[in-house]
Design an enzyme around this catalytic site. Structure first.
Site, PDB file in Angstrom:
ATOM      1  N   HIS A 163       0.813  -1.215   0.000  1.00 45.56           N
ATOM      2  CA  HIS A 163       0.000   0.000   0.000  1.00 45.56           C
ATOM      3  C   HIS A 163       0.847   1.266   0.000  1.00 45.56           C
ATOM      4  O   HIS A 163       0.329   2.349  -0.273  1.00 45.56           O
ATOM      5  CB  HIS A 163      -0.938  -0.002   1.215  1.00 45.56           C
ATOM      6  CG  HIS A 163      -2.003  -1.052   1.148  1.00 45.56           C
ATOM      7  ND1 HIS A 163      -3.322  -0.754   0.881  1.00 45.56           N
ATOM      8  CD2 HIS A 163      -1.946  -2.398   1.306  1.00 45.56           C
ATOM      9  CE1 HIS A 163      -4.032  -1.873   0.884  1.00 45.56           C
ATOM     10  NE2 HIS A 163      -3.221  -2.892   1.140  1.00 45.56           N
ATOM     11  N   ASP A 376       3.694   9.602  -1.018  1.00 42.60           N
ATOM     12  CA  ASP A 376       2.481   8.924  -0.574  1.00 42.60           C
ATOM     13  C   ASP A 376       2.150   7.834  -1.585  1.00 42.60           C
ATOM     14  O   ASP A 376       2.146   8.090  -2.788  1.00 42.60           O
ATOM     15  CB  ASP A 376       1.317   9.920  -0.481  1.00 42.60           C
ATOM     16  CG  ASP A 376       0.267   9.501   0.539  1.00 42.60           C
ATOM     17  OD1 ASP A 376       0.187   8.297   0.827  1.00 42.60           O
ATOM     18  OD2 ASP A 376      -0.458  10.379   1.041  1.00 42.60           O
TER      19      ASP A 376
END
Length: 481
Positions: A163, A376
């Site tokens: 992720h 991110d």
């Protein structure tokens, strides 16, 4: 439940939160989140199970069912949390995988515990996985699990999804246990990443630091490797429950709450919003610096603009996070002290977490969302903001260094390291006309509607199902030696 689960999800946490029932007893409720929403149909259609930590310390629980999902708790002690979670996972891997914004720490005791806990998770899977079951392992805390499963059960179909970003080989080279991590991941048939660059970084590191050869998106081990599966690496960017966000954005109570938020702030012309975990990767300090300078330059004015900064608590026992909180709160005090008036605030800082309904109200109240992450994996807040604005209003200012930037190309893209450039882009967002806002929002919403979280899981699992779990043919190995 032993050896009867055809589909097993493995993650650091179970998708439940502990609650106190009306009679005073302890129980669990399903935690909100896109991952469980996406996987629920798959788990319901098969004998599915979810393996993870239940949130209790030094507490062993039997498996149990919640809302149709069979949950298998993995116990963790206080030492486990300190060494495996706060230590290796979040003070070694997290900063390393986020471009070394904060220097990683490398401790052998942390690594030893990481190996031990990964084995514990793998053992829990092995106890329940049916013959030829599909196992989907999630995230950086469990990167050794695919190899451990492959060694014990070659019949399993194994997927892994990361992720967070995967770093460039030049950064990953720092990790003393780089080979073991790479070999752990390569035990999977399919390794999924948020961006194409992450998949490429992984394959380059695998080729550089191990005996694997790569061709296209596939990695093949040498003849003397104790694993002989072919590992495929691909981008599978995660998304949101688009229908849920869309539905909530039309709820009259949520719309009324958004209007109330604007009223309570004095109905400024422009409300900006930042929503982040209080994490050094999120670029909150860079955002505040740019915003403070715009006020000082009198491009923005008290009474006409207000920034709402939601900074939810995160890893509060880790030194770098405590230092970040001090720095952010000092900047908040400086901005409000210099620019607030008796009747208007320029910055509302909220060190809390909020339920989804309140977040949708904040999205609707905000004219501009500022996402200025330094690195991110994806940033689902950006996608939620767009999905909430079915009215075609609002502007997304989005860091180039988020996975979301690859999909939300109609956003106002910024380099958060360039403060002057970010100030120009923020003012572009503030001054954007309604027709341009509507055009951009329509295009981004069309993308999100087509690529929602259910589609993400379907595409990953379909690709995994199409991969033949098989040994490398001997003639191929001979040809490469």
């Amino acid at each position: 439940m032993a050896s009867t689960s055809d589909f097993v999800v493995v993650a650091n946490r179970l998708p439940v939160d502990r609650v106190t029932n009306p009679d005073g007893t302890q129980g669990f409720q399903r935690a909100p989140g896109g991952l469980v929403t996406a996987l629920e149909p798959v788990m319901s259609a098969s004998e599915g199970a979810w393996v993870g930590w239940h949130g209790g310390i030094d507490e062993e629980l039997d498996s149990f069912d919640k809302d149709g999902i069979h949950l298998v708790p993995v116990p963790l002690s206080e030492d486990d949390l300190e060494l495996y979670y706060e230590g290796f996972s979040n003070s070694t891997l997290w900063p390393l995988y986020h471009d070394v914004i904060v220097p990683p720490s490398y401790h052998r005791t942390w690594w030893d515990r990481y190996q031990k806990i990964n084995q514990r998770f793998a053992d829990a899977v092995l106890r329940i996985a049916a013959p030829n079951a599909t196992v989907w392992v999630h995230d950086y805390q469990l990167q050794l699990v695919p190899r451990l499963l492959r060694l014990a059960r070659p019949d399993l179909k194994i997927g892994f999804f990361l992720h967070i970003p995967f770093p460039a080989a030049s950064l990953f080279a720092q990790l003393p246990w780089r080979k073991q991590i790479l070999q752990g991941l390569a035990g999977a048939d399919l390794v999924g990443f948020q961006r194409e660059t992450d998949a490429t970084n992984f394959l380059r590191s695998l080729r550089r630091f191990t005996d694997y050869q790569t061709k296209g998106r596939e990695a093949t081990p040498s003849l003397d490797n104790d694993l002989q599966n072919i590992c495929r690496a691909d981008a599978h960017p995660i998304s949101i429950d688009y229908e849920q966000i869309q539905r909530l954005s039309r709820d009259p109570q949520i719309i009324a709450r958004a209007a109330q938020i604007r009223h309570e702030l004095g109905n400024p012309k422009t409300i900006m919003l930042g929503v982040d975990r209080l994490d050094y990767t999120k670029g909150i300090r860079h955002r505040l610096k740019a915003y403070g300078e715009l006020l000082a330059d009198e491009q923005l004015h008290a009474g006409e603009v207000c920034l709402i900064q939601v900074a939810s608590p995160s890893r509060e026992n880790v030194g770098s996070y405590m230092e970040l909180r001090d720095q952010v709160e000092l900047m908040v005090g400086q901005i409000t002290g210099q620019h607030d008036t008796l009747s208007h605030t320029t910055l509302r800082y909220l060190h809390h977490s909020y339920p989804l309904r309140e977040m949708i109200s904040l999205y609707l109240a905000a004219d501009v969302l500022l996402v200025t992450a330094l690195r991110d994996g994806m940033n689902l807040v950006a996608k939620e903001y767009v999905a909430a604005h079915q009215d075609g209003r609002g502007v997304l200012v989005l860091s180039e260094f988020t996975g979301a930037a690859d999909q939300l190309t109609q956003s106002v893209l910024v380099n958060p390291h360039d403060i002057d450039g970010m100030k120009v882009k923020i003012m572009e967002a503030v001054n954007m006309d309604e027709a341009e806002q509507a055009k951009r929002m329509k295009r981004m919403n069309h993308h999100l509607e087509e690529f929602d979280v259910a589609g993400w899981s379907d595409r990953f699992l379909s690709e995994l199902a199409d991969i033949n779990s098989k040994s490398v043919p001997a003639k191929e190995n001979v040809a490469r030696t």
